[in-house]
Design a protein around this motif. Sequence first.
Motif, PDB file in Angstrom:
ATOM      1  N   GLY A  63      47.027  39.615  51.865  1.00 58.72           N
ATOM      2  CA  GLY A  63      47.201  38.169  51.684  1.00 58.72           C
ATOM      3  C   GLY A  63      46.769  37.704  50.301  1.00 58.72           C
ATOM      4  O   GLY A  63      46.866  36.519  49.976  1.00 58.72           O
ATOM      5  N   ALA A  64      46.291  38.637  49.460  1.00 60.54           N
ATOM      6  CA  ALA A  64      45.878  38.265  48.093  1.00 60.54           C
ATOM      7  C   ALA A  64      47.087  38.307  47.150  1.00 60.54           C
ATOM      8  O   ALA A  64      48.077  39.002  47.429  1.00 60.54           O
ATOM      9  CB  ALA A  64      44.806  39.225  47.597  1.00 60.54           C
TER      10      ALA A  64
ATOM     11  N   ALA B 113      44.147  30.563  41.388  1.00 61.00           N
ATOM     12  CA  ALA B 113      43.650  31.723  42.137  1.00 61.00           C
ATOM     13  C   ALA B 113      42.992  31.228  43.415  1.00 61.00           C
ATOM     14  O   ALA B 113      42.134  30.345  43.362  1.00 61.00           O
ATOM     15  CB  ALA B 113      42.644  32.498  41.295  1.00 61.00           C
ATOM     16  N   THR B 114      43.397  31.789  44.541  1.00 65.50           N
ATOM     17  CA  THR B 114      42.775  31.381  45.805  1.00 65.50           C
ATOM     18  C   THR B 114      41.633  32.337  46.125  1.00 65.50           C
ATOM     19  O   THR B 114      41.838  33.545  46.276  1.00 65.50           O
ATOM     20  CB  THR B 114      43.813  31.388  46.949  1.00 65.50           C
ATOM     21  N   ILE B 115      40.451  31.777  46.209  1.00 65.12           N
ATOM     22  CA  ILE B 115      39.273  32.599  46.516  1.00 65.12           C
ATOM     23  C   ILE B 115      38.949  32.351  47.988  1.00 65.12           C
ATOM     24  O   ILE B 115      38.159  31.480  48.337  1.00 65.12           O
ATOM     25  CB  ILE B 115      38.096  32.242  45.566  1.00 65.12           C
ATOM     26  N   GLY B 116      39.626  33.111  48.804  1.00 64.60           N
ATOM     27  CA  GLY B 116      39.496  32.932  50.243  1.00 64.60           C
ATOM     28  C   GLY B 116      40.665  32.141  50.789  1.00 64.60           C
ATOM     29  O   GLY B 116      40.603  30.915  50.892  1.00 64.60           O
TER      30      GLY B 116
ATOM     31  N   ALA C 193      41.515  36.156  52.238  1.00 61.97           N
ATOM     32  CA  ALA C 193      41.821  37.121  51.183  1.00 61.97           C
ATOM     33  C   ALA C 193      41.488  36.497  49.830  1.00 61.97           C
ATOM     34  O   ALA C 193      41.644  35.289  49.634  1.00 61.97           O
ATOM     35  CB  ALA C 193      43.299  37.492  51.235  1.00 61.97           C
ATOM     36  N   VAL C 194      41.026  37.339  48.901  1.00 63.86           N
ATOM     37  CA  VAL C 194      40.525  36.831  47.616  1.00 63.86           C
ATOM     38  C   VAL C 194      41.422  37.323  46.485  1.00 63.86           C
ATOM     39  O   VAL C 194      41.588  38.543  46.296  1.00 63.86           O
ATOM     40  CB  VAL C 194      39.065  37.306  47.401  1.00 63.86           C
ATOM     41  N   ASP C 195      42.012  36.393  45.728  1.00 66.28           N
ATOM     42  CA  ASP C 195      42.808  36.790  44.563  1.00 66.28           C
ATOM     43  C   ASP C 195      41.866  37.404  43.516  1.00 66.28           C
ATOM     44  O   ASP C 195      40.755  36.910  43.300  1.00 66.28           O
ATOM     45  CB  ASP C 195      43.536  35.566  43.962  1.00 66.28           C
ATOM     46  N   ASP C 196      42.365  38.466  42.865  1.00 69.71           N
ATOM     47  CA  ASP C 196      41.524  39.239  41.948  1.00 69.71           C
ATOM     48  C   ASP C 196      41.648  38.654  40.529  1.00 69.71           C
ATOM     49  O   ASP C 196      42.623  38.909  39.824  1.00 69.71           O
ATOM     50  CB  ASP C 196      42.009  40.704  42.007  1.00 69.71           C
TER      51      ASP C 196
ATOM     52  N   ALA D 253      40.210  28.181  40.158  1.00 70.72           N
ATOM     53  CA  ALA D 253      39.913  28.900  41.405  1.00 70.72           C
ATOM     54  C   ALA D 253      39.760  27.898  42.533  1.00 70.72           C
ATOM     55  O   ALA D 253      38.874  27.040  42.496  1.00 70.72           O
ATOM     56  CB  ALA D 253      38.627  29.708  41.253  1.00 70.72           C
ATOM     57  N   ASP D 254      40.640  28.015  43.523  1.00 68.07           N
ATOM     58  CA  ASP D 254      40.495  27.216  44.739  1.00 68.07           C
ATOM     59  C   ASP D 254      39.618  28.038  45.683  1.00 68.07           C
ATOM     60  O   ASP D 254      40.084  28.936  46.367  1.00 68.07           O
ATOM     61  CB  ASP D 254      41.877  26.950  45.358  1.00 68.07           C
TER      62      ASP D 254
END
Length: 387
Positions: A142-143, A165-168, A174-177, A197-198
Amino acid sequence: MTESARLLDRLLDLEQRLRHAEDRKVGFPGWSNPFPPELLPFLSHELNNYGDVHQDPVFGWHTKDLERELVTFLATLFGAGPDGWGYVTSGGAEGVMYGLWRARTLLPKARLYHSASAHPSVTRVAGLLQLETVTVPVTGSGAMDHVALEHLLRLAPGASAIVLATIGTTLTEAVDDVPHIRRALDRAGVTDHYIHADAAFAGLPLALASRTPAALPFGVHDRGVDSLSISGHKFLGAPFPCGVVISSSAPPDEIENLAGSLCGAGDLVGSSRSGHAALLLWFHIRRLGLEGLRAQAAYGRDVAQLAVRHLRAIGWDAWRSHPQALTVAFPTPPPAVLEQWPMPAVGGTSHIVCTPGVTPERIHRFVAAMAAATRTREEAPCSHPAP
Ligand SMILES: Cc1ncc(COP(=O)(O)O)c(C=O)c1O
């Protein structure tokens, strides 16, 4: 029955409904931290943190001094350093809006790249800001797929880019790298970029798990992101929607010079802002301190691990997208369970989110309901590989 008795009745009904709902709250990331009695007197005061957090209003009914302490605490936790700036928002979505507004101000021609798992508020905000958007596919977890991001960036040579970037992610945490996102930007030759970063829910527990804020991969620093937003009613348990946005520096001049600026309100999305939200969040972090907050995150992780174990023990698959996750994903339960335990169901996947208010006792009741509802089924689905 008198009018005042009728009114009281309505309130009692409401309270009963809320108590019942609270008892089965596992499917959404909010929780109700009991309201601190020390703060009750302040509910009888208007608290309006009008405008820029660094500029006190001419009136006295505000909590900007506490808001500044809160912002400094969070800016330090997220690695923003002494120039970190921020304010208390009305929720995670306003934080996203502020980040993207700032990005568009700095890079007016940039396209916005966000993953297919980004929160729906991202596309709403993009529409309001008239940003051209590019949806990046996600990997199995899901990242954001950073290889696909690089490919999409290469399709617009020489262009500037904003990356959300979605952090969670909302469904599976899932965490975008971010380091990989930065590498994709570099490889595609994008020199003008902005990353927001959201981190609405997972940002705080993940930051608390790190002992070195300056090394936080999605931190607000020159190897991380330009701004970051969290919700205050998720991990921090505020009983009303609120949030905080943090950026690496004060707003750019273009935003600061906006017309109609009274007490510096021109550089924010809203004008009047909740002084109660700032007070409550400040009180929560001061009362618990860094170690108390870390213990709160560790508790949520332990409960999430317990939930995975117990769901698997009754033959229902369950997984977490990373070892720090407080979210437990699983195939959507039968309707009989969903009726009693509200939770999202997206493409056959549902979740519970182990915020600090979710106790092992609540997990046991939820798993018992799952066991009862699935007892008659021959076999529960096991569609996802164990992590
Ligand atoms: C990843 C993510 N971003 C943004 C939001 C929106 O946050 P809020 O409801 O605080 O506006 C949510 C809400 O669940 C979320 O999960």
